[in-house]
Design an enzyme around this catalytic site. Structure first.
Site: not given
Length: 151
Positions: A55, A91, A8
């Site tokens: 991500d 994402h 992330d």
């Protein structure tokens, strides 16, 4: 065995309306700084494996700045000759089949091993096997078929 796991990182994310001294969105610069700190720790610790579990970028079509930064940082990691496994998160996954997965930009790196095709992938090394399952978008998930009912 030493493994560094991070996730992330959302490179390219910007939120604040404040620019830093380099005219980069301050929030975006914070994410780049945090990522650079991880790379510095990788250089110090010298793990056996590096794993990034989703991500990497904040968008599936990141800005040129985010792409350039990521390529520079992963070039450093690649040159350390430490195997790095990167798995696509939501994402990083294109919303349509018309777009190419962004993690494809790492396919020609010697020590970067990617999993982004929205399907299970086994990545094997001499002493360890990583079983990866990147994000699956809804366009790739179908309902299971039901057996016909015979009356």
């Amino acid at each position: 065995m030493k493994i560094i796991h991070f996730s992330d990182t959302h490179l390219g994310y910007n939120d604040l309306d404040i620019l830093d001294e380099n005219n980069i969105n301050q929030r975006e610069a914070d994410f780049y700084d945090a990522f650079s700190q991880v790379v510095e720790q990788i250089k110090k610790i010298k793990p056996d494996y590096i794993i990034h579990t989703g991500d990497l970028f904040h968008r599936s079509s990141p800005s040129n700045r985010a792409i350039t930064f990521a390529l520079e940082q992963f070039k450093i990691i690649d040159e350390l000759n430490i195997p790095c496994v990167m798995i696509a998160g939501n994402h990083s996954t294109p919303r349509t089949n018309l777009s190419s997965p962004i993690l494809k930009i790492f396919d020609n790196f010697k020590n970067i091993h990617t999993s982004y095709n929205q399907e299970y992938k086994k990545i094997e090394f001499d002493d360890v096997v990583f079983h990866t399952l990147p994000h699956l978008s809804l366009i790739h998930i179908s309902e299971p078929t039901r057996p016909e009912r015979i009356s």
